[in-house]
Design a protein around this motif. Structure first.
Motif, short mmCIF file in Angstrom:
data_model
loop_
_atom_site.label_atom_id
_atom_site.label_comp_id
_atom_site.label_asym_id
_atom_site.label_seq_id
_atom_site.Cartn_x
_atom_site.Cartn_y
_atom_site.Cartn_z
N VAL A 55 3.42 1.01 20.67
CA VAL A 55 3.31 2.06 21.67
C VAL A 55 4.30 1.74 22.77
O VAL A 55 4.40 0.61 23.22
CB VAL A 55 1.85 2.22 22.19
CG1 VAL A 55 1.36 0.97 22.89
CG2 VAL A 55 1.71 3.42 23.07
N ALA A 56 5.10 2.72 23.10
CA ALA A 56 6.12 2.54 24.13
C ALA A 56 6.34 3.87 24.83
O ALA A 56 6.02 4.93 24.29
CB ALA A 56 7.42 2.03 23.51
N PHE A 57 6.90 3.78 26.00
CA PHE A 57 7.07 4.99 26.80
C PHE A 57 8.47 5.03 27.41
O PHE A 57 9.16 4.02 27.49
CB PHE A 57 6.00 5.03 27.91
CG PHE A 57 4.61 4.98 27.37
CD1 PHE A 57 4.03 6.12 26.82
CD2 PHE A 57 3.89 3.80 27.34
CE1 PHE A 57 2.76 6.09 26.28
CE2 PHE A 57 2.61 3.75 26.80
CZ PHE A 57 2.05 4.90 26.28
N ALA A 58 8.86 6.21 27.85
CA ALA A 58 10.15 6.39 28.49
C ALA A 58 10.24 5.53 29.75
O ALA A 58 9.22 5.22 30.37
CB ALA A 58 10.35 7.87 28.85
N ARG A 59 11.44 5.16 30.12
CA ARG A 59 11.64 4.31 31.30
C ARG A 59 11.03 4.90 32.56
O ARG A 59 10.54 4.20 33.42
CB ARG A 59 13.12 4.04 31.53
CG ARG A 59 13.69 3.11 30.52
CD ARG A 59 15.14 2.84 30.81
NE ARG A 59 15.67 2.08 29.70
CZ ARG A 59 16.71 1.30 29.79
NH1 ARG A 59 17.36 1.20 30.93
NH2 ARG A 59 17.13 0.64 28.75
N ASP A 81 8.72 -7.64 27.61
CA ASP A 81 8.79 -7.28 26.19
C ASP A 81 7.52 -6.57 25.72
O ASP A 81 7.11 -6.71 24.56
CB ASP A 81 9.06 -8.50 25.31
CG ASP A 81 10.36 -9.19 25.68
OD1 ASP A 81 11.29 -8.48 26.09
OD2 ASP A 81 10.44 -10.42 25.56
N TYR A 82 6.91 -5.80 26.58
CA TYR A 82 5.66 -5.10 26.29
C TYR A 82 5.65 -4.45 24.91
O TYR A 82 4.72 -4.62 24.14
CB TYR A 82 5.39 -4.03 27.36
CG TYR A 82 4.15 -3.22 27.10
CD1 TYR A 82 2.92 -3.63 27.61
CD2 TYR A 82 4.19 -2.04 26.35
CE1 TYR A 82 1.77 -2.89 27.37
CE2 TYR A 82 3.04 -1.31 26.11
CZ TYR A 82 1.84 -1.74 26.62
OH TYR A 82 0.70 -1.02 26.37
N GLY A 83 6.68 -3.69 24.58
CA GLY A 83 6.69 -2.92 23.34
C GLY A 83 7.29 -3.65 22.15
O GLY A 83 7.36 -3.08 21.06
N GLU A 84 7.69 -4.89 22.31
CA GLU A 84 8.30 -5.62 21.21
C GLU A 84 7.24 -6.17 20.25
O GLU A 84 6.30 -6.81 20.67
CB GLU A 84 9.17 -6.77 21.73
CG GLU A 84 10.40 -6.29 22.46
CD GLU A 84 11.26 -5.38 21.60
OE1 GLU A 84 11.59 -5.76 20.47
OE2 GLU A 84 11.60 -4.28 22.07
N PRO A 85 7.43 -5.91 18.94
CA PRO A 85 6.47 -6.44 17.95
C PRO A 85 6.46 -7.96 17.97
O PRO A 85 7.47 -8.60 18.23
CB PRO A 85 7.02 -5.92 16.62
CG PRO A 85 7.89 -4.76 16.98
CD PRO A 85 8.46 -5.08 18.32
#
Length: 191
Positions: A55-59, A81-85
């Motif tokens: 899950v990731a969001f626009a800047r 690195d919140y969205g990094e697997p």
């Protein structure tokens, strides 16, 4: 009870990324990541697809869910690195990586298209969190006619009551439930 895998089954891992695995969970996230990594390695060794979501969001945060009932906790700061697997999952170019902007891995993503292109007829589902990403993906997987196995010892939640509700009340109606070992045993029997 042994798991029953369709010959064309894919593993779908939900949100095993730095930001989600850093949350306090009912069962240690490290154990969940380790079990999911074992499943991913076994699926690859048996020439079966592995898909992972993040899950990731626009800047600018413009696509973050922010309704009267859903929003970011006050003062929450994303980890680096919140969205990094997680590296332990071992994602490679041969795996499917889907970026989602909400709970459901099918809504607004290419997951269904990627699975159907590969003629996938069944899904093994694991990851974090049980009552949000996993359940919100399990329901539309069922609605799309995918036979579904949820790996009960490879999922966890930030809320134990919500985790147990999904496992006890929701999942038995839409999926087969199995442990990591049961899935690995079934996978070994597909060759």
């Amino acid at each position: 009870m042994p798991a029953t895998l369709d010959p064309a089954t894919a593993l779908v891992l939900i949100d095993l990324q730095h930001g989600i695995t850093a949350l306090p969970t009912t069962h240690p996230a490290e154990q969940i990541v380790t079990r999911c990594a074992r499943l991913a390695d076994a699926f690859r060794a048996n020439d079966k697809p592995v898909a992972a979501t993040r899950v990731a969001f626009a800047r600018d945060g413009g696509d973050v869910i922010n309704t009267r009932t859903v929003g970011s906790p006050a003062g929450a700061k994303p980890v680096p690195d919140y969205g990094e697997p997680r590296a332990e999952i071992g994602l490679s170019d041969s795996d499917i990586l889907v970026t989602k902007h909400g709970w459901n891995a099918f809504y607004g993503t290419e997951l269904d298209l990627e699975l159907r292109r590969r003629k996938i007829t069944g899904i093994v589902l694991a990851g974090i969190s049980t009552s949000i990403g996993v359940e919100s993906t399990a329901r539309p997987a069922n609605e799309r006619g995918y036979p579904l196995i949820i790996v009960t010892d490879a999922i966890t939640d930030t809320d134990e009551g919500a985790h147990l509700n999904s496992i006890r009340a929701i999942f038995p109606q839409i999926a087969e439930l199995a442990t990591t070992e049961e899935v690995l045993t079934a996978l070994a029997g597909t060759n």
